[in-house]
Design a protein around this motif. Structure first.
Motif, PDB file in Angstrom:
ATOM      1  N   GLN A 749       8.568  96.808  53.354  1.00 30.76           N
ATOM      2  CA  GLN A 749       7.455  97.178  52.265  1.00 30.76           C
ATOM      3  C   GLN A 749       6.925  95.726  51.741  1.00 30.76           C
ATOM      4  O   GLN A 749       7.739  94.881  51.750  1.00 30.76           O
ATOM      5  N   ARG A 750       5.738  95.808  51.059  1.00 28.07           N
ATOM      6  CA  ARG A 750       5.193  94.439  50.800  1.00 28.07           C
ATOM      7  C   ARG A 750       6.081  93.735  49.613  1.00 28.07           C
ATOM      8  O   ARG A 750       6.171  92.495  49.550  1.00 28.07           O
ATOM      9  N   ASP A 751       6.472  94.433  48.663  1.00 26.47           N
ATOM     10  CA  ASP A 751       7.081  93.978  47.596  1.00 26.47           C
ATOM     11  C   ASP A 751       8.590  93.615  47.933  1.00 26.47           C
ATOM     12  O   ASP A 751       9.277  92.751  47.264  1.00 26.47           O
ATOM     13  N   GLU A 752       9.223  93.865  49.067  1.00 27.72           N
ATOM     14  CA  GLU A 752      10.461  93.590  49.524  1.00 27.72           C
ATOM     15  C   GLU A 752      10.455  92.352  50.557  1.00 27.72           C
ATOM     16  O   GLU A 752      11.500  91.813  51.175  1.00 27.72           O
ATOM     17  N   LEU A 753       9.185  91.810  51.003  1.00 28.14           N
ATOM     18  CA  LEU A 753       9.112  90.999  52.258  1.00 28.14           C
ATOM     19  C   LEU A 753       9.744  89.632  51.989  1.00 28.14           C
ATOM     20  O   LEU A 753      10.685  89.323  52.707  1.00 28.14           O
ATOM     21  N   ALA A 754       9.537  89.057  50.663  1.00 25.75           N
ATOM     22  CA  ALA A 754      10.090  87.737  50.735  1.00 25.75           C
ATOM     23  C   ALA A 754      11.552  87.743  50.689  1.00 25.75           C
ATOM     24  O   ALA A 754      12.296  86.723  51.027  1.00 25.75           O
ATOM     25  N   THR A 755      12.278  88.683  50.120  1.00 26.85           N
ATOM     26  CA  THR A 755      13.736  88.864  49.819  1.00 26.85           C
ATOM     27  C   THR A 755      14.225  88.820  51.308  1.00 26.85           C
ATOM     28  O   THR A 755      15.120  88.174  51.768  1.00 26.85           O
ATOM     29  N   LEU A 756      13.582  89.700  52.171  1.00 23.76           N
ATOM     30  CA  LEU A 756      14.016  90.061  53.536  1.00 23.76           C
ATOM     31  C   LEU A 756      14.084  88.717  54.537  1.00 23.76           C
ATOM     32  O   LEU A 756      14.632  88.256  55.161  1.00 23.76           O
ATOM     33  N   VAL A 757      12.751  88.005  54.175  1.00 26.12           N
ATOM     34  CA  VAL A 757      12.478  86.865  54.894  1.00 26.12           C
ATOM     35  C   VAL A 757      13.426  85.557  54.559  1.00 26.12           C
ATOM     36  O   VAL A 757      13.962  84.890  55.535  1.00 26.12           O
ATOM     37  N   ALA A 758      13.841  85.519  53.351  1.00 26.09           N
ATOM     38  CA  ALA A 758      14.804  84.576  52.732  1.00 26.09           C
ATOM     39  C   ALA A 758      15.949  84.814  53.635  1.00 26.09           C
ATOM     40  O   ALA A 758      16.859  83.894  53.740  1.00 26.09           O
ATOM     41  N   ASP A 759      16.590  86.148  53.859  1.00 27.86           N
ATOM     42  CA  ASP A 759      17.953  86.204  54.468  1.00 27.86           C
ATOM     43  C   ASP A 759      17.730  85.723  56.105  1.00 27.86           C
ATOM     44  O   ASP A 759      19.074  85.369  56.556  1.00 27.86           O
ATOM     45  N   ILE A 760      16.531  85.894  56.446  1.00 24.26           N
ATOM     46  CA  ILE A 760      16.405  85.645  57.977  1.00 24.26           C
ATOM     47  C   ILE A 760      16.369  84.052  58.021  1.00 24.26           C
ATOM     48  O   ILE A 760      16.746  83.547  59.199  1.00 24.26           O
ATOM     49  N   GLU A 761      15.950  83.121  57.158  1.00 19.93           N
ATOM     50  CA  GLU A 761      15.916  81.818  56.920  1.00 19.93           C
ATOM     51  C   GLU A 761      14.953  81.216  58.285  1.00 19.93           C
ATOM     52  O   GLU A 761      15.866  80.460  59.125  1.00 19.93           O
ATOM     53  N   PRO A 762      13.913  81.657  58.605  1.00 21.46           N
ATOM     54  CA  PRO A 762      13.159  81.101  59.653  1.00 21.46           C
ATOM     55  C   PRO A 762      12.729  79.796  59.432  1.00 21.46           C
ATOM     56  O   PRO A 762      12.559  79.137  58.627  1.00 21.46           O
ATOM     57  N   HIS A 763      12.368  79.199  60.587  1.00 21.45           N
ATOM     58  CA  HIS A 763      11.773  77.772  60.751  1.00 21.45           C
ATOM     59  C   HIS A 763      10.237  78.008  60.825  1.00 21.45           C
ATOM     60  O   HIS A 763       9.557  77.267  60.120  1.00 21.45           O
ATOM     61  N   VAL A 764       9.766  78.888  61.504  1.00 20.91           N
ATOM     62  CA  VAL A 764       8.228  79.070  61.607  1.00 20.91           C
ATOM     63  C   VAL A 764       8.057  80.605  61.926  1.00 20.91           C
ATOM     64  O   VAL A 764       8.829  81.501  61.943  1.00 20.91           O
ATOM     65  N   GLY A 765       6.808  80.861  61.482  1.00 21.32           N
ATOM     66  CA  GLY A 765       6.266  82.250  62.059  1.00 21.32           C
ATOM     67  C   GLY A 765       5.344  82.535  63.140  1.00 21.32           C
ATOM     68  O   GLY A 765       4.974  81.322  63.804  1.00 21.32           O
ATOM     69  N   ALA A 766       5.027  83.482  63.657  1.00 20.73           N
ATOM     70  CA  ALA A 766       4.218  83.608  65.158  1.00 20.73           C
ATOM     71  C   ALA A 766       3.181  84.742  64.953  1.00 20.73           C
ATOM     72  O   ALA A 766       3.703  85.805  64.378  1.00 20.73           O
ATOM     73  N   VAL A 767       2.094  84.879  65.543  1.00 18.15           N
ATOM     74  CA  VAL A 767       1.078  85.864  65.587  1.00 18.15           C
ATOM     75  C   VAL A 767       0.678  85.541  66.922  1.00 18.15           C
ATOM     76  O   VAL A 767      -0.122  84.745  67.282  1.00 18.15           O
ATOM     77  N   LEU A 768       1.201  86.511  67.880  1.00 22.72           N
ATOM     78  CA  LEU A 768       0.940  86.164  69.333  1.00 22.72           C
ATOM     79  C   LEU A 768       0.228  87.368  70.154  1.00 22.72           C
ATOM     80  O   LEU A 768       0.459  87.506  70.955  1.00 22.72           O
ATOM     81  N   SER A 769      -0.850  87.636  69.416  1.00 25.56           N
ATOM     82  CA  SER A 769      -1.887  88.876  69.902  1.00 25.56           C
ATOM     83  C   SER A 769      -2.406  88.416  71.068  1.00 25.56           C
ATOM     84  O   SER A 769      -2.725  87.267  71.264  1.00 25.56           O
ATOM     85  N   ILE A 770      -2.671  89.232  71.990  1.00 29.69           N
ATOM     86  CA  ILE A 770      -3.347  89.106  73.204  1.00 29.69           C
ATOM     87  C   ILE A 770      -5.060  89.340  73.309  1.00 29.69           C
ATOM     88  O   ILE A 770      -5.364  89.569  74.517  1.00 29.69           O
ATOM     89  N   TRP A 771      -5.459  89.559  72.021  1.00 30.89           N
ATOM     90  CA  TRP A 771      -6.729  89.784  72.073  1.00 30.89           C
ATOM     91  C   TRP A 771      -7.431  88.945  70.786  1.00 30.89           C
ATOM     92  O   TRP A 771      -6.680  88.552  69.902  1.00 30.89           O
ATOM     93  N   ASN A 772      -8.579  89.062  70.656  1.00 35.00           N
ATOM     94  CA  ASN A 772      -9.157  88.372  69.470  1.00 35.00           C
ATOM     95  C   ASN A 772      -9.163  88.997  68.197  1.00 35.00           C
ATOM     96  O   ASN A 772      -9.992  89.715  67.973  1.00 35.00           O
ATOM     97  N   GLU A 773      -8.151  88.980  67.422  1.00 33.69           N
ATOM     98  CA  GLU A 773      -8.147  89.715  66.273  1.00 33.69           C
ATOM     99  C   GLU A 773      -9.263  89.452  65.361  1.00 33.69           C
ATOM    100  O   GLU A 773      -9.755  88.147  65.314  1.00 33.69           O
ATOM    101  N   THR A 774      -9.635  90.365  64.356  1.00 37.07           N
ATOM    102  CA  THR A 774     -10.755  89.994  63.838  1.00 37.07           C
ATOM    103  C   THR A 774     -10.458  89.185  62.273  1.00 37.07           C
ATOM    104  O   THR A 774     -11.369  88.696  61.597  1.00 37.07           O
ATOM    105  N   TRP A 775      -9.107  89.135  61.999  1.00 36.86           N
ATOM    106  CA  TRP A 775      -8.660  88.473  60.939  1.00 36.86           C
ATOM    107  C   TRP A 775      -7.389  87.941  61.075  1.00 36.86           C
ATOM    108  O   TRP A 775      -6.922  86.894  61.273  1.00 36.86           O
ATOM    109  N   SER A 776      -6.420  89.071  60.822  1.00 32.20           N
ATOM    110  CA  SER A 776      -4.769  88.708  60.843  1.00 32.20           C
ATOM    111  C   SER A 776      -4.220  88.812  59.270  1.00 32.20           C
ATOM    112  O   SER A 776      -4.147  87.537  58.889  1.00 32.20           O
ATOM    113  N   HIS A 777      -3.871  89.643  58.641  1.00 39.09           N
ATOM    114  CA  HIS A 777      -3.237  89.838  57.671  1.00 39.09           C
ATOM    115  C   HIS A 777      -1.894  89.107  57.823  1.00 39.09           C
ATOM    116  O   HIS A 777      -1.259  88.278  56.742  1.00 39.09           O
ATOM    117  N   THR A 778      -1.372  89.195  58.768  1.00 42.43           N
ATOM    118  CA  THR A 778      -0.114  88.760  59.015  1.00 42.43           C
ATOM    119  C   THR A 778      -0.106  87.012  58.993  1.00 42.43           C
ATOM    120  O   THR A 778       0.893  86.661  58.521  1.00 42.43           O
TER     121      THR A 778
END
Length: 869
Positions: A749-778
């Motif tokens: 859920q939107r309101d729990e995203l930051a907590t979940l991500v902090a537990d993962i300890e990522p270095h980077v994010g990725a958006v690997l769509s194979i089409w031209n997205e019109t925006w990308s909220h991600t």
């Protein structure tokens, strides 16, 4: 047995109707008993019988009774059947006096009646001199189960209240439900003679509230005030306005006839130069005339138009202090029932005339009515005699200064014109009694008064904006919700959703649950080949009329009829069409071919069958004919012909999408706008962990990760790397299976995203769509979390990342085919990319919120539009 004894026996037997009749006879036949104990007992029993009769009348059809009696007035309501109320009242001190009684419906003033009907029975009983009766009707559309009627006098006396309610479902305004297709071109004709200030105001309102496909003729009939010509020659007018100057004064009627001739084969609207039009006035008049092919003329209601005035008949209907004319006109429409009452004549202050009638009957009689006053009455009566009829548009309100051009001559002109009309049409005087006796017209004035009270109480008159979506969940509905909330009190948001078979109309709540106003299941669903359901069209046409939407913002048209924009525009609704994907260009939605190769709208050369995304087959047959190189062009043509011409503005979220869609759908570039999605974040995070030498690179992938979102690319990289240097953490639903290098965390859920991500300890994010997205909220969410992003090299993502510097644009054919290259790219540049994140977040806060997005949409909804509401 005496009559009194019969009355008492009927009372004891609970035959209250008979008891009341007999008690009345006793009192009428024995006036000498007035004031006696016997009379007091009789009146007491009558009052009790009256109340008990009320209770019985709720379940029985027939008479209902109410009394009025004090020192000055006595009377009786003796029937209230089929919404017709009749009875009598007299002044005890002057039995022949004709005077007023004020009728209230559910506590609000309804109309004034007089006791001027003949009542021989009252004369015979010595109660009146022959008059005293009254009768009126209440329109059934105004009634509910518990509607209460009250009749009151100036001296404080009143009848007992009576219940006249009936089932609220017993009456349906047919004019809302059944409307013929009617799109006749129309010309507005404004004859002008002096009264410069009124002319300026009239023209200003016309420009503000008249759509561009309505021709407007301003005809100066040789005004003696030189300022009129100077104004008309110098004022800046749109291209559909035309100014004409008569060399000599032709008089009102000949000037109007000249305008009718100039209009060619178009319908015409005659508009006095001292009239002030209001939002969607032409559309309102055309809706009225479309309800019946035999309607000759339509006249709106007004503040100063005599019999066509509301809330009060006559010429004195001032607005509450501080109320605007536009607000009242909108409130008037929203309170109206659309009854369109038939009347013998229209009013030339604002008169819509069907061209077919002019072709049959000719123009106005300029010989008999050279200066006006009577010419429209004569024309309407001629039309009536020929089988046509005239109506009042009780949903449209046009203000009128009244009779400015002729000054003091108007009384003589009116008298002369009326004399001609009366001579030609002996029934005219009787026919126009409908203006005071018609329950439909009384209902229209009653509702106009409710609108007046609403404006006086400063009830909100915010423009209603209808947002059109296909699903209630997913990115587009969520973004739409963000926009509706950001627009706040500036609009009254509504929502229309359809899944091809069930239509749902919601009134949107600022907080809490929305209100489902209507749900309708189509027996004729929207089908994919024509993308139309005529049953859908009829339902929508009805809702558009009833709920008075000013703007329609189509976020997605999947499963809706493609006729929706045309139906909305016909109602005067401003139509905005958004593109959140490529559905309008191809039913594949994402422009991916049979091999999942992005084609950008230009079919790839390979052979194969492209798959539609939203329409699923319900039988062994395919949903569509072969799309690739074939039926896709027919699909686009449907949107180009059925949708594009009826939209006022187009919106997408990135310039690359505009560049793709504009040529495919023949979209006008000057009306095609780019408005990025806004997002609100309560706080920005810095959750990217600096990479340490020897660590695997932890890559956060958010959202529902399907093949179009890059799941196959991730699987291939993980299979190649075997979890040695790259770990993809999938936070969301996916078709991927867990394997070395792929860690699945499930949905969020939107309101729990930051907590979940902090537990993962990522270095980077990725958006690997194979089409031209019109925006990308991600991508926006990754930056808000403080993560630089790896994105595939399609224009929207590539442009956003390269402009910000907060990530990497990687080539699918090289970087995303070699885990080692991708690993080295991230490791070598992570700190550099991280340094760009604070600036990106600052820009998101300063220019990328939903408030900034809403400002742009509000301008598009209203400020670019001729009609503010």
């Amino acid at each position: 047995m005496s009559v009194l004894q019969e009355a008492n026996n009927a009372f004891q037997a609970e035959d209250y109707t008979k008891a009341l009749r007999l008690y009345r006879a006793v009192l009428a036949e024995n006036p000498e008993l007035s004031g006696s104990e016997l009379t007091k007992v009789a009146k007491f029993n009558m009052a009790v019988a009256q109340r008990r009769a009320h209770a019985l009348s709720a379940t029985e059809e027939g008479a209902s009774f109410a009394l009025a009696d004090n020192d000055r007035v006595q009377g009786l309501i003796d029937t209230s059947k089929n919404n017709c109320i009749s009875g009598w009242f007299v002044d005890k001190t002057s039995s022949g006096k004709v005077f007023d009684c004020y009728v209230y419906l559910d506590g609000e003033y309804y109309l004034t009646i007089r006791n001027d009907w003949p009542r021989p029975d009252l004369k015979q009983a010595g109660i009146s001199e022959g008059l005293g009766g009254f009768s009126f009707r209440v329109h059934p559309a105004l009634l509910t189960f518990s509607s209460m009627l009250s009749l009151r006098f100036e001296n404080g006396a009143q009848f007992d209240d009576i219940v006249i309610g009936e089932s609220s479902g017993s009456y349906h305004a047919a004019n809302y439900s059944f409307r013929l297709e009617y799109s006749a071109p129309v010309t507005v004709i404004v004859p002008i003679f002096n009264a410069l200030d009124d002319v300026k105001c009239c023209v200003e309102r016309l420009v503000q509230y008249t759509r561009s496909n309505v021709e407007v003729l301003l005809i100066n009939d040789a005004s003696t005030d030189p300022g009129v010509r100077q104004f008309l020659d110098s004022v800046s007018l749109p291209a559909h306005y035309h100014v004409h100057h008569n060399a000599d004064n032709l008089g009102y009627t000949r000037t109007v006839n000249y305008g009718i001739e100039l209009a060619g084969e178009r319908d015409v609207i005659l508009l006095n130069s001292d009239a002030r039009v209001t939002p969607r006035w032409v559309e309102g008049l055309q809706r009225a005339i479309a309800t019946d092919p035999l309607i000759a003329t339509v006249t709106p209601m007004s503040d100063r138009a005599g019999a066509f005035s509301a809330p009060t008949i006559g010429n004195d209907n001032p607005l509450p202090p501080g109320a605007s004319e536009a607000d009242y006109a909108i409130a008037f429409r929203r309170h109206s029932l659309g009854l369109y009452p038939s009347v013998p004549t229209g009013n030339g202050f604002c008169l819509y005339i069907r061209r077919a009638v002019l072709s049959q009957l000719g123009s106005f009689d300029a010989e008999a009515f050279p200066r006006g006053y009577g010419e429209e009455n004569d024309f309407c009566m001629r039309a009536r005699a020929a089988g046509w009829h005239n109506v009042i548009d009780d949903r449209t309100y046009v203000f009128h200064e009244r009779n400015q051009s002729f000054g003091e001559q108007k009384i003589a002109l009116m008298d002369a014109g009326r004399a001609v009309v009366d001579k030609r049409y002996p029934d005219y005087s009787l026919a126009i009694s409908v203006f005071t006796q018609s329950p439909s017209i009384s209902a229209a004035r009653f509702l106009a008064r409710k609108a007046w009270n609403s404006v006086e109480n400063q009830d909100p008159v915010a423009p209603r904006v209808l947002f059109v979506i296909s699903t209630l969940s997913g990115g587009t509905p969520q973004t739409n919700r963000d926009l509706m909330r950001a627009l706040g009190p500036e609009i009254e948001p509504w929502l229309l959703q359809c899944d091809s078979q069930t239509l749902r109309l919601y009134r949107v709540a600022a907080f809490g649950s929305d209100t489902l106003v209507h749900q309708y299941t189509l027996s004729e669903p929207v089908e994919p080949l024509t993308h139309v359901s005529h049953e859908y069209d009829r339902v929508i046409q009805h809702w558009l009329a009833v709920y008075d939407f000013a703007v329609m913002h189509i976020r997605h048209l999947a499963w809706h009829s493609l006729n929706l924009p045309r139906l909305a525009q016909a109602e005067g609704v401003r139509v905005i069409k958004s593109f959140h994907d490529f559905y309008a260009a191809c039913p594949t939605v994402k422009l991916l071919d049979e091999n999942h190769v992005y084609c950008a709208g230009q079919c790839t050369k390979t052979s194969g069958t492209c798959q539609p995304e939203l329409w699923r087959a319900t039988s062994p047959q395919p949903v569509f004919p072969a799309l690739k190189h074939q039926w896709v062009y027919h699909w686009r043509q449907q949107f180009t012909e059925k949708v594009v011409p009826y939209c006022d503005e187009f919106v997408t979220t990135h310039s690359s999408v505009k560049e793709t869609l504009a040529p495919l759908l023949k979209l006008p570039r000057e009306s095609f706008h780019v408005i990025p999605h806004g997002r609100d974040f309560t706080r920005f995070e810095q959750l990217a962990v600096p990479h340490q030498e020897g660590e695997e690179v932890r890559i956060l992938v958010l959202g529902n990760i399907s093949r179009a979102k890059g799941s196959q690319l991730i699987q291939q990289l993980a299979a190649q790397d075997k979890g040695q240097t790259l770990h993809f953490h999938i936070l969301g639903e996916t078709d991927l299976a867990e394997q070395p290098g792929v860690i699945l965390h499930g949905g969020y859920q939107r309101d729990e995203l930051a907590t979940l991500v902090a537990d993962i300890e990522p270095h980077v994010g990725a958006v690997l769509s194979i089409w031209n997205e019109t925006w990308s909220h991600t991508l926006t969410e990754l930056w808000a979390l403080g993560l630089p992003a790896i994105v595939s090299d399609f224009p929207t993502l590539a442009n956003r990342v390269s402009t910000s510097g907060a990530g990497w644009v990687v080539d699918i054919a090289t970087h995303l085919q070699n885990a080692h290259i991708l690993h080295e790219l991230v490791v070598s540049q992570q700190l550099e990319k991280l340094q760009q994140i604070p600036e990106v977040q600052r820009q998101m806060q300063e220019t990328g919120t939903t408030h900034h997005m809403a400002e742009k949409y509000q301008q598009l909804y209203f400020e670019k539009h001729f009609n503010r509401l």
